[in-house]
Design a protein around this motif. Structure first.
Motif, PDB file in Angstrom:
ATOM      1  N   GLY A 119       0.789  -1.227   0.000  1.00 33.07           N
ATOM      2  CA  GLY A 119       0.000   0.000   0.000  1.00 33.07           C
ATOM      3  C   GLY A 119       0.824   1.281   0.000  1.00 33.07           C
ATOM      4  O   GLY A 119       0.426   2.275   0.604  1.00 33.07           O
ATOM      5  N   MET A 120       1.974   1.275  -0.665  1.00 35.35           N
ATOM      6  CA  MET A 120       2.815   2.473  -0.712  1.00 35.35           C
ATOM      7  C   MET A 120       2.068   3.648  -1.335  1.00 35.35           C
ATOM      8  O   MET A 120       1.240   3.467  -2.223  1.00 35.35           O
ATOM      9  CB  MET A 120       4.080   2.206  -1.544  1.00 35.35           C
ATOM     10  CG  MET A 120       5.120   1.373  -0.850  1.00 35.35           C
ATOM     11  SD  MET A 120       6.682   1.298  -1.784  1.00 35.35           S
ATOM     12  CE  MET A 120       6.305   0.024  -2.989  1.00 35.35           C
ATOM     13  N   THR A 121       2.418   4.849  -0.891  1.00 34.31           N
ATOM     14  CA  THR A 121       1.917   6.053  -1.541  1.00 34.31           C
ATOM     15  C   THR A 121       2.618   6.190  -2.891  1.00 34.31           C
ATOM     16  O   THR A 121       3.637   5.528  -3.153  1.00 34.31           O
ATOM     17  CB  THR A 121       2.228   7.317  -0.705  1.00 34.31           C
ATOM     18  OG1 THR A 121       3.657   7.514  -0.676  1.00 34.31           O
ATOM     19  CG2 THR A 121       1.675   7.211   0.714  1.00 34.31           C
ATOM     20  N   ASP A 155       3.483   0.470 -11.092  1.00 34.45           N
ATOM     21  CA  ASP A 155       3.263  -0.699 -10.238  1.00 34.45           C
ATOM     22  C   ASP A 155       3.942  -1.937 -10.820  1.00 34.45           C
ATOM     23  O   ASP A 155       4.489  -2.759 -10.078  1.00 34.45           O
ATOM     24  CB  ASP A 155       1.766  -0.962 -10.046  1.00 34.45           C
ATOM     25  CG  ASP A 155       1.114   0.044  -9.111  1.00 34.45           C
ATOM     26  OD1 ASP A 155       1.829   0.697  -8.324  1.00 34.45           O
ATOM     27  OD2 ASP A 155      -0.127   0.179  -9.165  1.00 34.45           O
ATOM     28  N   GLY A 156       3.930  -2.077 -12.137  1.00 37.07           N
ATOM     29  CA  GLY A 156       4.637  -3.179 -12.779  1.00 37.07           C
ATOM     30  C   GLY A 156       6.130  -3.105 -12.518  1.00 37.07           C
ATOM     31  O   GLY A 156       6.787  -4.127 -12.278  1.00 37.07           O
ATOM     32  N   ALA A 157       6.680  -1.894 -12.544  1.00 38.23           N
ATOM     33  CA  ALA A 157       8.101  -1.716 -12.242  1.00 38.23           C
ATOM     34  C   ALA A 157       8.391  -2.093 -10.788  1.00 38.23           C
ATOM     35  O   ALA A 157       9.400  -2.742 -10.498  1.00 38.23           O
ATOM     36  CB  ALA A 157       8.529  -0.269 -12.513  1.00 38.23           C
ATOM     37  N   ASP A 182       6.471  -9.466   1.654  1.00 36.14           N
ATOM     38  CA  ASP A 182       5.074  -9.031   1.797  1.00 36.14           C
ATOM     39  C   ASP A 182       4.712  -7.985   0.754  1.00 36.14           C
ATOM     40  O   ASP A 182       3.613  -8.014   0.186  1.00 36.14           O
ATOM     41  CB  ASP A 182       4.833  -8.455   3.197  1.00 36.14           C
ATOM     42  CG  ASP A 182       4.923  -9.495   4.307  1.00 36.14           C
ATOM     43  OD1 ASP A 182       4.943 -10.712   4.003  1.00 36.14           O
ATOM     44  OD2 ASP A 182       4.986  -9.082   5.482  1.00 36.14           O
ATOM     45  N   THR A 183       5.627  -7.071   0.498  1.00 36.82           N
ATOM     46  CA  THR A 183       5.383  -6.022  -0.491  1.00 36.82           C
ATOM     47  C   THR A 183       5.271  -6.627  -1.880  1.00 36.82           C
ATOM     48  O   THR A 183       4.376  -6.262  -2.661  1.00 36.82           O
ATOM     49  CB  THR A 183       6.510  -4.965  -0.443  1.00 36.82           C
ATOM     50  OG1 THR A 183       6.629  -4.475   0.899  1.00 36.82           O
ATOM     51  CG2 THR A 183       6.219  -3.804  -1.370  1.00 36.82           C
ATOM     52  N   ARG A 188       2.138  -8.009  -6.538  1.00 35.49           N
ATOM     53  CA  ARG A 188       1.941  -9.065  -7.531  1.00 35.49           C
ATOM     54  C   ARG A 188       0.458  -9.414  -7.619  1.00 35.49           C
ATOM     55  O   ARG A 188      -0.114  -9.510  -8.709  1.00 35.49           O
ATOM     56  CB  ARG A 188       2.766 -10.287  -7.165  1.00 35.49           C
ATOM     57  CG  ARG A 188       2.736 -11.405  -8.224  1.00 35.49           C
ATOM     58  CD  ARG A 188       3.670 -12.540  -7.823  1.00 35.49           C
ATOM     59  NE  ARG A 188       3.248 -13.211  -6.617  1.00 35.49           N
ATOM     60  CZ  ARG A 188       2.368 -14.204  -6.586  1.00 35.49           C
ATOM     61  NH1 ARG A 188       1.834 -14.657  -7.680  1.00 35.49           N
ATOM     62  NH2 ARG A 188       2.039 -14.767  -5.426  1.00 35.49           N
ATOM     63  N   LYS A 189      -0.163  -9.555  -6.471  1.00 34.83           N
ATOM     64  CA  LYS A 189      -1.599  -9.864  -6.432  1.00 34.83           C
ATOM     65  C   LYS A 189      -2.412  -8.706  -7.007  1.00 34.83           C
ATOM     66  O   LYS A 189      -3.341  -8.921  -7.781  1.00 34.83           O
ATOM     67  CB  LYS A 189      -2.025 -10.146  -4.977  1.00 34.83           C
ATOM     68  CG  LYS A 189      -3.483 -10.526  -4.842  1.00 34.83           C
ATOM     69  CD  LYS A 189      -3.831 -10.821  -3.396  1.00 34.83           C
ATOM     70  CE  LYS A 189      -5.307 -11.157  -3.305  1.00 34.83           C
ATOM     71  NZ  LYS A 189      -5.826 -11.059  -1.974  1.00 34.83           N
ATOM     72  N   MET A 190      -2.045  -7.503  -6.660  1.00 32.43           N
ATOM     73  CA  MET A 190      -2.753  -6.327  -7.161  1.00 32.43           C
ATOM     74  C   MET A 190      -2.676  -6.259  -8.695  1.00 32.43           C
ATOM     75  O   MET A 190      -3.665  -5.973  -9.364  1.00 32.43           O
ATOM     76  CB  MET A 190      -2.165  -5.058  -6.543  1.00 32.43           C
ATOM     77  CG  MET A 190      -2.976  -3.814  -6.819  1.00 32.43           C
ATOM     78  SD  MET A 190      -2.201  -2.366  -6.091  1.00 32.43           S
ATOM     79  CE  MET A 190      -1.003  -2.024  -7.350  1.00 32.43           C
ATOM     80  N   LYS A 191      -1.492  -6.544  -9.242  1.00 32.41           N
ATOM     81  CA  LYS A 191      -1.314  -6.489 -10.693  1.00 32.41           C
ATOM     82  C   LYS A 191      -2.152  -7.579 -11.376  1.00 32.41           C
ATOM     83  O   LYS A 191      -2.681  -7.362 -12.466  1.00 32.41           O
ATOM     84  CB  LYS A 191       0.161  -6.654 -11.077  1.00 32.41           C
ATOM     85  CG  LYS A 191       1.031  -5.457 -10.825  1.00 32.41           C
ATOM     86  CD  LYS A 191       0.601  -4.248 -11.617  1.00 32.41           C
ATOM     87  CE  LYS A 191       0.874  -4.446 -13.083  1.00 32.41           C
ATOM     88  NZ  LYS A 191       0.380  -3.356 -13.913  1.00 32.41           N
ATOM     89  N   ARG A 192      -2.258  -8.746 -10.741  1.00 34.78           N
ATOM     90  CA  ARG A 192      -3.064  -9.837 -11.329  1.00 34.78           C
ATOM     91  C   ARG A 192      -4.546  -9.472 -11.363  1.00 34.78           C
ATOM     92  O   ARG A 192      -5.266  -9.875 -12.232  1.00 34.78           O
ATOM     93  CB  ARG A 192      -2.894 -11.114 -10.500  1.00 34.78           C
ATOM     94  CG  ARG A 192      -1.784 -11.997 -10.979  1.00 34.78           C
ATOM     95  CD  ARG A 192      -1.956 -13.434 -10.523  1.00 34.78           C
ATOM     96  NE  ARG A 192      -2.504 -13.566  -9.186  1.00 34.78           N
ATOM     97  CZ  ARG A 192      -1.817 -13.942  -8.119  1.00 34.78           C
ATOM     98  NH1 ARG A 192      -0.540 -14.216  -8.197  1.00 34.78           N
ATOM     99  NH2 ARG A 192      -2.411 -14.057  -6.940  1.00 34.78           N
TER     100      ARG A 192
END
Length: 194
Positions: A119-121, A155-157, A182-183, A188-192
């Motif tokens: 959840g980084m800014t 986010d992909g980067a 964890d990050t 990875r899950k978010m991108k999927r």
């Protein structure tokens, strides 16, 4: 903080960092600015966070841990085992107490620039990425593609940087901070899901 203040901080860092570290610092500063312009983040915050991201990196690992203990800076068991990871949190402490930075977003970007966090800014992702792709870096695999990706899919980067970091740490047998894993899993899950 004005751009004049940035010049003063730069002069101070030049005194305490060796030439290679200072080149890296300014590389991250300006790469953060480029990414901020691309992604619509605050340019001044990006310059400041990029400039100060390694302001504690010159310290020996045992001194970073000692600083955390003395100043009551929270740290994890993984950071205690690998205290060089503490240069982010100690750097944020120095940014606040030595350089007068009050902005929590800038302090967060300094704190998390090594491991990242779920959840980084936007600014945290920018400095995290800039630290890996700045022009002086030349060791990462597929760096040119990664540099381009940072400007088209941030986010992909982030996912690719984390994957490469984990691969490197696993291959070298180094300790892995659970926050890095964890990050990676979070992004990875978010991108999927996108």
């Amino acid at each position: 903080m004005s751009f004049k203040d940035l010049d003063e901080i730069e002069k101070e860092l030049k005194k305490i960092q060796n030439e290679k570290r200072f080149r890296h610092t300014t590389g991250v500063e300006y790469t953060s600015a480029c990414l901020a312009m691309r992604w619509g983040a605050d340019l001044h915050k990006a310059l400041l966070a990029g400039l100060l991201h390694d302001c504690a990196k010159h310290m020996k690992p045992q001194d970073l841990l000692k600083e955390c203990i003395e100043k009551k800076i929270p740290y994890t068991k993984a950071q205690e085992r690998s205290p060089f990871l503490l240069h982010g949190p100690v750097g944020a402490y120095f940014a606040r107490n030595k350089y007068g930075v009050k902005d929590q977003e800038v302090l967060g970007a300094i704190t998390w620039h090594t491991t990242g966090r779920p959840g980084m800014t936007l600014l945290e992702k920018i400095v995290f990425t800039a630290d890996y792709i700045e022009p002086g870096r030349d060791q990462a695999p597929d760096l040119e593609r990664l540099r381009q990706m940072a400007f088209t899919d941030l986010d992909g980067a982030v996912v690719l940087i984390l994957r490469q970091t984990l691969d490197y740490l696993e291959e070298s047998g180094a300790q892995i901070d659970p926050m890095t894993r964890d990050t990676y899993e979070y992004y990875r899950k978010m991108k999927r899901e996108v």
